[in-house]
Scaffold this active site. Structure first.
Site, short mmCIF file in Angstrom:
data_model
loop_
_atom_site.label_atom_id
_atom_site.label_comp_id
_atom_site.label_asym_id
_atom_site.label_seq_id
_atom_site.Cartn_x
_atom_site.Cartn_y
_atom_site.Cartn_z
N ASP A 138 -2.43 -12.33 5.14
CA ASP A 138 -3.48 -13.02 5.90
C ASP A 138 -4.82 -12.87 5.17
OD1 ASP A 138 -4.77 -14.28 8.13
OD2 ASP A 138 -5.44 -12.30 8.77
N LYS A 141 0.88 -1.18 0.00
CA LYS A 141 0.00 0.00 0.00
C LYS A 141 0.92 1.23 0.00
CE LYS A 141 -4.13 1.92 0.31
NZ LYS A 141 -5.16 1.82 -0.75
N ASP A 162 -5.57 -3.00 -2.36
CA ASP A 162 -7.01 -2.94 -2.68
C ASP A 162 -7.25 -3.42 -4.10
OD1 ASP A 162 -5.60 -0.67 -3.47
OD2 ASP A 162 -7.22 0.73 -3.03
C1 IPM Z 1 -3.67 -17.51 9.70
C2 IPM Z 1 -4.56 -17.18 10.87
C3 IPM Z 1 -3.72 -16.54 11.95
C4 IPM Z 1 -3.15 -15.26 11.38
C5 IPM Z 1 -4.44 -16.28 13.26
C6 IPM Z 1 -5.07 -17.54 13.82
C7 IPM Z 1 -3.53 -15.64 14.29
O1 IPM Z 1 -5.61 -16.36 10.47
O2 IPM Z 1 -2.73 -18.30 9.88
O3 IPM Z 1 -3.91 -16.99 8.61
O4 IPM Z 1 -3.82 -14.22 11.40
O5 IPM Z 1 -2.02 -15.29 10.92
MG MG Z 2 -5.69 -16.03 8.37
#
Ligand code: IPM
Ligand code: MG
Length: 347
Positions: free
Chosen positions: A240, A183, A216
């Site tokens: 994530d 970003k 985005d």
């Molecule tokens: C992932 C999960 C984890 C993260 C959580 C459970 C802390 O969502 O491995 O993607 O956010 O990394």
């Molecule tokens: Mg995750």
């Protein structure tokens, strides 16, 4: 690394459906070779036992292993907004930081037999074969955080060295090219990210095609034209979010494995992308396929057993192609039936 010739695997079943898919994967691995399993508590089950999600002892056992195989952690029992209460996720974050697992690999490859399970049209997902390379030990997940009166803050920091090492993993994994996602129009950490990725590209991987996308826009392109991506290289929080989005291309998060790797020669951690599904825990109906595919990533990336890895992957593919479906895939197969189907195809 342990010295013995039998690979030592620390098994962390975790919470919810974790123990069910962990039992299933042990059965499958035992059919493929000799392994020593050391089963430990991590996550909510560890909080219940000892008050913390990850004990020092379990972390040390993981560091001394050849690989760590994890089911899933978390559940409503431990959900809280109290900043002082222990949370299962802290165990996972503690393992990532404690084992130095800075590179998270999440391959996304739709299974043709399941094309109808994706909410996207078949012609959109056709040909998709991408890999999310997510930085896993930096950024906002590990920055300074806190509360100040009625204000709360989390900070996102990246150093040049942290960006360089994950960029190298991304470029090395590329077959067609790397899309670096940031970003940079808003965030300073993203400007450092982009500058560093460009430099590593020029100096070390000039033959790989590189482009940059703002996060985005990347989120939009990922569902508009997923097949144009090869490696998506990105920081912790964006990775994530984008990896969950990418999971829906396959129609089921129940099929996605992941590998979290540190420096060469150190043990990695392998786990399904899906969560602990507390709503169906204990019923014997959890989908074990992502766990099997995670074990395949462990065999390939963690234990140098590529032939066994391919055999396992192809058995899962064939089981799915032959119509073996757990509930999440629209079928009725139980965990035991899905496991048996893979075992039969391994033989
Ligand atoms: C992932 C999960 C984890 C993260 C959580 C459970 C802390 O969502 O491995 O993607 O956010 O990394
Ligand atoms: Mg995750």
């Amino acid at each position: 690394m342990s010295d013995s010739t039998v690979p030592k695997i620390v098994l962390l079943p975790g919470d919810g459906i974790g123990p069910e898919i962990a039992a299933a994967v042990v059965e499958v691995l035992e059919r493929l070779g000799d392994f020593e399993f050391d089963t430990r508590l991590m996550g909510g089950c560890s909080i219940d036992e000892s008050g913390v999600a990850l004990t020092d002892e379990v972390l040390e056992a993981c560091k001394a292993s050849d690989a760590v195989l994890l089911g899933a952690v978390g559940g409503p029992k431990w959900d809280t907004t109290d900043p002082d209460a222990p949370r299962p996720e802290q165990g996972l974050l503690g393992l990532r930081a404690g084992m130095g697992l800075f590179a998270n690999l999440r391959p996304v490859r739709p299974v043709p037999a399941l094309a109808d399970a994706s909410p996207l049209r078949e012609e959109i997902i056709r040909g998709t074969d991408l890999l999310v390379v997510r930085e896993l030990t930096g950024g906002i997940y590990f920055g300074k955080r806190g509360r100040d009166g009625d204000t709360a803050y989390d900070t996102c920091e990246y150093s040049v060295a942290e960006v360089e090492r994950i960029a190298r993993v991304g470029f090395a994994a590329a077959r067609r090219g790397v899309t670096s996602v940031d970003k940079a129009n808003v965030l300073e950490s993203s400007r450092l990210w982009r500058e560093t990725v460009n430099r590593v590209h020029q100096e070390e991987f000039p033959n790989v095609i590189l482009d940059h996308l703002l996060v985005d826009n990347a989120a939009m392109q990922l569902v508009a034209e997923p097949s144009k991506f090869d490696v998506i290289l990105t920081e912790n929080l964006f990775g994530d979010i984008l990896s969950d989005e990418a999971a829906m291309i396959t129609g089921s998060i129940g099929l996605l494995p992941s590998a979290s790797l540190g420096e060469d020669g150190l043990p990695g951690l392998f786990e399904p992308v899906h969560g602990s599904a507390p709503d169906i825990a204990g019923q014997g109906i959890a989908n074990p396929f992502a766990m099997f595919l995670s074990a395949a990533m462990m065999l390939r990336h963690g234990l140098s057993m590529p032939d066994q890895a391919s055999a396992l992957e192809s058995s899962v593919d064939r089981a799915v192609a032959d119509g073996i479906r757990t509930r999440d895939l629209g079928g009725q197969a139980t965990t035991a039936e899905a496991t048996e189907a893979v075992l039969t195809r391994l033989d």
